[in-house]
Design a protein around this motif. Structure first.
Motif, PDB file in Angstrom:
ATOM      1  N   HIS A   1      87.419 -47.055  19.440  1.00 25.37           N
ATOM      2  CA  HIS A   1      87.380 -46.411  18.346  1.00 25.37           C
ATOM      3  C   HIS A   1      88.772 -46.412  17.765  1.00 25.37           C
ATOM      4  O   HIS A   1      88.534 -46.224  16.540  1.00 25.37           O
ATOM      5  CB  HIS A   1      87.058 -44.850  18.730  1.00 25.37           C
ATOM      6  CG  HIS A   1      85.875 -44.589  19.192  1.00 25.37           C
ATOM      7  ND1 HIS A   1      84.652 -44.642  18.367  1.00 25.37           N
ATOM      8  CD2 HIS A   1      85.187 -44.327  20.349  1.00 25.37           C
ATOM      9  CE1 HIS A   1      83.330 -44.567  19.123  1.00 25.37           C
ATOM     10  NE2 HIS A   1      83.658 -44.410  20.338  1.00 25.37           N
ATOM     11  N   LEU A   2      89.692 -46.777  18.542  1.00 25.60           N
ATOM     12  CA  LEU A   2      91.060 -46.943  18.201  1.00 25.60           C
ATOM     13  C   LEU A   2      91.003 -48.216  17.053  1.00 25.60           C
ATOM     14  O   LEU A   2      91.453 -48.217  16.030  1.00 25.60           O
ATOM     15  CB  LEU A   2      92.176 -47.237  19.042  1.00 25.60           C
ATOM     16  CG  LEU A   2      93.459 -47.511  18.806  1.00 25.60           C
ATOM     17  CD1 LEU A   2      94.049 -46.315  17.794  1.00 25.60           C
ATOM     18  CD2 LEU A   2      94.434 -47.624  19.922  1.00 25.60           C
ATOM     19  N   ASN A   3      90.326 -49.477  17.425  1.00 28.95           N
ATOM     20  CA  ASN A   3      90.226 -50.558  16.862  1.00 28.95           C
ATOM     21  C   ASN A   3      89.408 -50.227  15.477  1.00 28.95           C
ATOM     22  O   ASN A   3      89.945 -50.905  14.325  1.00 28.95           O
ATOM     23  CB  ASN A   3      89.482 -51.675  17.535  1.00 28.95           C
ATOM     24  CG  ASN A   3      90.071 -51.985  18.696  1.00 28.95           C
ATOM     25  OD1 ASN A   3      91.116 -51.737  18.837  1.00 28.95           O
ATOM     26  ND2 ASN A   3      89.381 -52.516  19.586  1.00 28.95           N
ATOM     27  N   ARG A   4      88.368 -49.372  15.402  1.00 27.91           N
ATOM     28  CA  ARG A   4      87.748 -49.004  14.281  1.00 27.91           C
ATOM     29  C   ARG A   4      88.592 -48.281  13.542  1.00 27.91           C
ATOM     30  O   ARG A   4      88.691 -48.422  12.033  1.00 27.91           O
ATOM     31  CB  ARG A   4      86.472 -48.281  14.704  1.00 27.91           C
ATOM     32  CG  ARG A   4      85.429 -47.691  13.397  1.00 27.91           C
ATOM     33  CD  ARG A   4      84.426 -46.896  14.070  1.00 27.91           C
ATOM     34  NE  ARG A   4      83.765 -46.562  12.809  1.00 27.91           N
ATOM     35  CZ  ARG A   4      82.399 -45.633  13.024  1.00 27.91           C
ATOM     36  NH1 ARG A   4      82.139 -45.527  14.274  1.00 27.91           N
ATOM     37  NH2 ARG A   4      82.023 -45.399  11.675  1.00 27.91           N
ATOM     38  N   LYS A   5      89.257 -47.365  13.981  1.00 25.04           N
ATOM     39  CA  LYS A   5      90.305 -46.443  13.058  1.00 25.04           C
ATOM     40  C   LYS A   5      91.320 -47.504  12.341  1.00 25.04           C
ATOM     41  O   LYS A   5      91.396 -47.348  11.106  1.00 25.04           O
ATOM     42  CB  LYS A   5      90.849 -45.374  13.976  1.00 25.04           C
ATOM     43  CG  LYS A   5      91.894 -44.422  13.264  1.00 25.04           C
ATOM     44  CD  LYS A   5      92.685 -43.616  14.287  1.00 25.04           C
ATOM     45  CE  LYS A   5      93.734 -42.601  13.181  1.00 25.04           C
ATOM     46  NZ  LYS A   5      94.411 -41.813  14.455  1.00 25.04           N
TER      47      LYS A   5
ATOM     48  N   ASP B   1      97.216 -62.538   6.830  1.00 24.64           N
ATOM     49  CA  ASP B   1      98.597 -62.774   6.304  1.00 24.64           C
ATOM     50  C   ASP B   1      99.453 -61.791   6.923  1.00 24.64           C
ATOM     51  O   ASP B   1     100.615 -62.014   7.225  1.00 24.64           O
ATOM     52  CB  ASP B   1      98.587 -62.635   4.928  1.00 24.64           C
ATOM     53  CG  ASP B   1      97.883 -63.852   4.232  1.00 24.64           C
ATOM     54  OD1 ASP B   1      97.802 -65.109   4.965  1.00 24.64           O
ATOM     55  OD2 ASP B   1      97.340 -63.872   3.067  1.00 24.64           O
ATOM     56  N   GLY B   2      98.994 -60.637   7.177  1.00 25.04           N
ATOM     57  CA  GLY B   2      99.598 -59.588   7.782  1.00 25.04           C
ATOM     58  C   GLY B   2     100.204 -59.693   9.191  1.00 25.04           C
ATOM     59  O   GLY B   2     101.094 -59.050   9.579  1.00 25.04           O
TER      60      GLY B   2
ATOM     61  N   LEU C   1     100.337 -55.053  15.767  1.00 22.72           N
ATOM     62  CA  LEU C   1      99.351 -54.574  16.656  1.00 22.72           C
ATOM     63  C   LEU C   1      98.086 -53.929  15.813  1.00 22.72           C
ATOM     64  O   LEU C   1      96.762 -54.023  16.113  1.00 22.72           O
ATOM     65  CB  LEU C   1      99.834 -53.833  17.700  1.00 22.72           C
ATOM     66  CG  LEU C   1      99.041 -53.181  18.628  1.00 22.72           C
ATOM     67  CD1 LEU C   1      98.227 -54.351  19.484  1.00 22.72           C
ATOM     68  CD2 LEU C   1      99.645 -52.252  19.508  1.00 22.72           C
ATOM     69  N   LYS C   2      98.469 -53.294  14.784  1.00 24.74           N
ATOM     70  CA  LYS C   2      97.389 -52.442  13.974  1.00 24.74           C
ATOM     71  C   LYS C   2      96.553 -53.491  13.275  1.00 24.74           C
ATOM     72  O   LYS C   2      95.233 -53.301  13.266  1.00 24.74           O
ATOM     73  CB  LYS C   2      98.048 -51.480  13.000  1.00 24.74           C
ATOM     74  CG  LYS C   2      98.223 -50.429  13.391  1.00 24.74           C
ATOM     75  CD  LYS C   2      98.749 -49.156  12.542  1.00 24.74           C
ATOM     76  CE  LYS C   2      99.011 -47.937  13.156  1.00 24.74           C
ATOM     77  NZ  LYS C   2      99.335 -46.809  11.680  1.00 24.74           N
ATOM     78  N   LEU C   3      97.108 -54.476  12.877  1.00 20.79           N
ATOM     79  CA  LEU C   3      96.281 -55.550  12.099  1.00 20.79           C
ATOM     80  C   LEU C   3      95.416 -56.331  13.217  1.00 20.79           C
ATOM     81  O   LEU C   3      94.231 -56.988  12.714  1.00 20.79           O
ATOM     82  CB  LEU C   3      97.226 -56.349  11.263  1.00 20.79           C
ATOM     83  CG  LEU C   3      97.943 -55.737  10.039  1.00 20.79           C
ATOM     84  CD1 LEU C   3      98.936 -56.622   9.350  1.00 20.79           C
ATOM     85  CD2 LEU C   3      96.868 -55.149   8.925  1.00 20.79           C
TER      86      LEU C   3
ATOM     87  N   TYR D   1      88.262 -55.565  15.629  1.00 17.38           N
ATOM     88  CA  TYR D   1      87.038 -54.671  15.112  1.00 17.38           C
ATOM     89  C   TYR D   1      86.091 -55.404  14.486  1.00 17.38           C
ATOM     90  O   TYR D   1      84.946 -55.392  14.428  1.00 17.38           O
ATOM     91  CB  TYR D   1      87.452 -53.683  14.497  1.00 17.38           C
ATOM     92  CG  TYR D   1      86.304 -52.606  13.993  1.00 17.38           C
ATOM     93  CD1 TYR D   1      85.613 -51.993  14.654  1.00 17.38           C
ATOM     94  CD2 TYR D   1      86.010 -52.716  12.342  1.00 17.38           C
ATOM     95  CE1 TYR D   1      84.606 -51.166  14.459  1.00 17.38           C
ATOM     96  CE2 TYR D   1      84.958 -52.027  12.026  1.00 17.38           C
ATOM     97  CZ  TYR D   1      84.267 -51.031  12.996  1.00 17.38           C
ATOM     98  OH  TYR D   1      83.356 -50.473  12.364  1.00 17.38           O
ATOM     99  N   MET D   2      86.297 -56.632  13.685  1.00 22.91           N
ATOM    100  CA  MET D   2      85.654 -57.571  13.017  1.00 22.91           C
ATOM    101  C   MET D   2      84.922 -58.356  13.919  1.00 22.91           C
ATOM    102  O   MET D   2      83.806 -58.517  13.777  1.00 22.91           O
ATOM    103  CB  MET D   2      86.488 -58.350  11.960  1.00 22.91           C
ATOM    104  CG  MET D   2      86.959 -57.682  10.748  1.00 22.91           C
ATOM    105  SD  MET D   2      87.701 -58.787   9.658  1.00 22.91           S
ATOM    106  CE  MET D   2      86.632 -60.016   9.201  1.00 22.91           C
ATOM    107  N   ALA D   3      85.884 -58.812  14.927  1.00 20.46           N
ATOM    108  CA  ALA D   3      85.169 -59.695  15.839  1.00 20.46           C
ATOM    109  C   ALA D   3      84.075 -59.039  16.831  1.00 20.46           C
ATOM    110  O   ALA D   3      83.129 -59.539  17.246  1.00 20.46           O
ATOM    111  CB  ALA D   3      86.120 -60.461  16.743  1.00 20.46           C
TER     112      ALA D   3
END
Length: 816
Positions: free
Chosen positions: A72-76, A108-109, A119-121, A127-129
């Motif tokens: 859920h952290l990845n989704r956020k 790019d980020g 780390l956030k990016l 989450y996409m993977a």
């Protein structure tokens, strides 16, 4: 220690039941008997061996249960960035151009210097993977979007960027030194590495699966990625070599925070994808035999093993005790009931209802397969008056499953013995001249030649000997730069260290290993920052730790087996180099130690919580976990990964010991026979086959008494294992092969051959100076420009005075 809820007993380490007070001994024995009868009557395990488990199982094993909140952290992280740059639409509602633009923006980020922002990016990309599961309602949807997103990320160049970031994290000395100083390492110490390895694993795992519904451009992308992954394009070395480097750095103690389970899983899937699985290996073997002009294989080994049926497991100790008690009760009744004595005598006491039990009594020492004995083993003179039900009869196979094989060396040995016996002379390697030999010997030689099998390894050894004999006239060897060859060249300089590191981790993960202060900590990516405070949390963590170790064993066993098989096909001396270093690192006793446990308990272990497995846990509301639900586990008959690991380890042991008398004697010295026989209790044909192979090679060394008391095992070997026509495995004529003074010489000779091969093919700097071309022209030699060191130029006058002017020269002697 697990306390059962029914008050019946305590299970200590899943191994032994201890009777509690308040329960009668007879009741306890009856329960034990029920358990054992259930085990001995268990059906065959419906296990299909393959390169890997099902899609969902392979994905769920990437994550430990402690990592659950991170989904859920990845989704956020993804949704925060997505809502900032895109409208209120969902990801699944965008078109392909918008998908690509957003993926490139995230990529790019990753170049930013701030660790938190990066780390956030990275979490957003993860989450996409993971299939943007927040927009999905079923596992099929998650799988579809995972595949789509992974190919999208690959097209925009995400994998190369991830490899660079991973390399940067590996070289992060600050993180390494911080982890070394910490007394206890937890999940938080490896956050960056885990996120990167998760994305890379998901990309490799999804792309390596060949789906017939994939569009042509995805197929082309897949083949390109497969080639790049096995080539030294990333950081001038294959990705597998970089991951091997992480393993050795972890085992050396310089980076204890590395999430080793994820590294090993990624390494396994990378090798599996770039080199190929077992089906591809079989196809490569067929093609290679055709190229070398060798006959076709007598059968498809994969198909033969799949069609095999398991034999019945042995009777357990409690079964044997129960049989003895029933016999004692029967004899007691016959003595005290005189009126029934005549009726008892009317029946033949040796062929009564329990004749099978009496037969088993004579074979109590045989803890192996309870197969139907051959006709010669039974007393056929007096058939039993009460026939057995038809369901209990064993139908004999129409033929043996394997075609017999004979080596050229076996034919030579047979001819040498025959000539010495009948004629009194020998002809060396001549296998054609049969003059003076009796007619039956002619027929024997004809039969042997009909089943002669020439392996790829024999051809490769002969070619290598030719190259060593004629280094100049032999010409340059044409080496195909396939993925296996590139990988071998990459790991060759440090291969011994890699093998030692893998075996160290395998030892730490084995269930039979005791916790020692000097052993490595493999739980860095499963232990939470705060240790559990309740019983339920402790139980959940206990399941997670056991599952974590099982997955590590699975990955290492698959890595070693794949490497051994691919190296053996590519060149026999590559295989021998790796195998010898495994033997030197005590791989044989380590595998035997692994099997020296209750193997049925290991294979049927339920160290999983299905409601916490990905992707189920992100698609459904999680029910409240209770101690009962954790104890119950799943409803599977066996644990796929544990049975897979056991078969892999047995196959590795077979690879290491085949045709090596010194290593076979190691099996005998370490008393492997009783350990292996206990493994025959598992009713799975493939596992039983490899156990029987290991028992067959050492049968001749175990003595006549062992063979006498294990005739059912001998029969099972005869029925299931391939025959070598003139192999005396069952008769114990081991004098010729069991000369202990030859064992060290055998390993030394093999090592010398391996070193010659490696030096000739890979060490160009160490080429023999005698074979280098020599310049004999005086003008060209004197005309060469020689760079002199600075100190020589500064002291040139002193050198002239000392070496030239001060030494008398006799010109007459010089001119002569």
């Amino acid at each position: 220690m697990d306390v059962g809820g029914n008050g019946g007993g305590v299970t200590v380490n899943n191994k032994q039941k201890v009777m509690l007070p308040g329960k009668s001994r007879g009741e306890f024995a009856r329960n034990q008997r029920k358990d054992s009868e259930g085990l001995s009557e268990a059906p065959d395990l419906e296990f299909e061996y393959g390169d890997s488990d099902k899609w969902a199982a392979e994905l769920s094993e990437l994550y430990s249960y402690t990592e659950g909140p991170e989904f859920h952290l990845n989704r956020k992280c993804f949704e925060e960035d997505f809502q900032t740059h895109v409208s209120d639409k969902r990801w699944v509602d965008l078109d392909a151009m918008q998908h690509r633009a957003h993926a490139m923006r995230l990529l790019d980020g990753l170049d930013v210097t701030g660790r938190e922002r990066r780390l956030k990016l990275a979490r957003a990309i993860l989450y996409m993977a993971q299939g943007t599961f927040g927009d999905c309602s079923s596992e099929a949807e998650v799988q579809h979007w995972m595949r789509y997103n992974v190919f999208l990320l690959l097209e925009v160049g995400a994998f190369s960027a991830l490899v660079e970031l991973l390399n940067m994290e590996i070289e992060n000395s600050a993180a390494c030194s911080s982890a070394v100083r910490k007394p206890a390492i937890s999940l938080a110490d490896s956050t960056d590495l885990r996120v990167l390895l998760n994305i890379m694993y998901l990309m490799v795992e999804m792309i390596q699966q060949d789906d017939l519904a994939d569009p042509p451009e995805w197929r082309a992308t897949r083949e390109t990625f497969k080639t790049e992954l096995g080539s030294p394009l990333y950081n001038s070395e294959p990705v597998s070599v970089m991951l091997f480097g992480m393993v050795t750095k972890f085992c050396s103690g310089h980076a204890p925070h590395f999430p080793m389970k994820k590294v090993l899983l990624l390494l396994w899937k990378t090798i599996l994808f770039t080199l190929g699985g077992f089906e591809q290996l079989q196809s490569l073997k067929v093609c290679k035999r055709e190229e070398l002009g060798l006959p076709r294989l007598p059968e498809d080994s994969i198909r033969v093993v799949r069609n095999m049926r398991a034999a019945s497991p042995p009777a357990s100790a409690s079964d044997l005790i129960e049989q003895q008690q029933r016999r004692a009760r029967r004899e007691h009744k016959a003595l005290i009931k005189q009126e029934n004595l005549d009726a008892f005598n009317e029946k033949d006491p040796y062929k009564a209802d329990d004749s099978r039990e009496d037969e088993e009594e004579n074979d109590d020492n045989d803890n192996s397969l309870e197969t139907e004995p051959f006709p010669l083993e039974r007393d056929e003179v007096m058939p039993p008056p009460i026939p057995h039900p038809s369901s209990e009869r064993v139908s004999f196979p129409k033929g043996l499953p394997w075609a017999p094989k004979v080596r050229e060396k076996d034919i030579e040995n047979f001819l040498e013995c025959s000539r010495s016996k009948f004629i009194g002379y020998t002809l060396g390697n001549d296998t054609d001249t049969v003059v003076g030999l009796p007619r039956p010997i002619h027929e024997s030689i004809k039969t042997l030649k009909q089943h002669k099998y020439v392996s790829i390894a024999e051809v490769q050894i002969a070619k290598e000997e030719e190259y060593q004999k004629t280094p100049l006239s032999g010409g340059e060897e044409d080496v195909e730069m396939c993925a296996t060859e590139l990988l071998y060249q990459g790991i060759l300089p440090s291969l011994p260290q890699y093998m030692i590191a893998l075996l160290k981790i395998l030892l730490a993960a084995a269930p039979t290993s005791k916790a020692k202060t000097d052993s490595i900590n493999i739980l860095a990516d499963v232990l939470p920052e705060e240790m559990p405070t309740t019983v339920l949390q402790s139980m959940k963590l206990g399941v997670d730790v056991n599952r974590h170790k099982e997955i590590i064993v699975k990955a290492i066993s698959a890595i070693l087996l794949l490497l051994l098989k691919h190296f053996k096909l590519n060149h026999i001396y590559q295989f021998e180099y790796m195998a010898q270093h495994l033997v030197f690192a005590n791989c044989i006793p380590l595998i035997l130690k692994f099997f020296n446990q209750n193997i049925m308990s290991y294979i049927t272990a339920k160290n999983s919580i299905s409601v916490l497995d990905f992707p189920y846990c992100v698609l459904h509301e999680l029910p409240e976990l209770t101690a009962e639900s954790l104890e119950a586990g799943d409803n599977n008959q066996f644990c796929w990964r544990n049975l897979f690991s056991c078969i892999n380890l047995l196959r590795i042991l077979n690879k290491l010991t085949k045709w090596k008398h010194s290593r076979t004697m190691m099996l005998v010295v370490f008393k492997s026979a009783p350990i292996l026989k206990r493994a025959l209790k598992v009713k799975q044909a493939m596992m039983q086959l490899y156990v029987l192979k290991l028992l067959k090679v050492q049968t001749k060394y175990l003595g006549r008494q062992w063979r006498k008391s294990n005739m059912k095992t001998m029969s099972a070997i005869y029925q299931k294992v391939r025959h070598r026509l003139n192999d005396d495995w069952a008769y114990g004529n081991a004098d010729l092969d069991a000369r202990p003074w030859d064992f060290q010489a055998e390993e030394c000779a093999l090592r010398a051959s391996i070193e010659r091969f490696n030096n000739r093919r890979y060490d160009k700097n160490q080429s023999n100076p005698e074979f280098l071309p020599v310049d004999n022209c005086l003008q060209s030699v004197l005309g060469q420009r020689v760079e002199l060191p600075e100190d020589f130029q500064m002291n040139y006058d002193l050198w002239l005075e000392r070496e030239v002017f001060s030494k008398p020269i006799c010109w007459e002697d010089l001119l002569q």
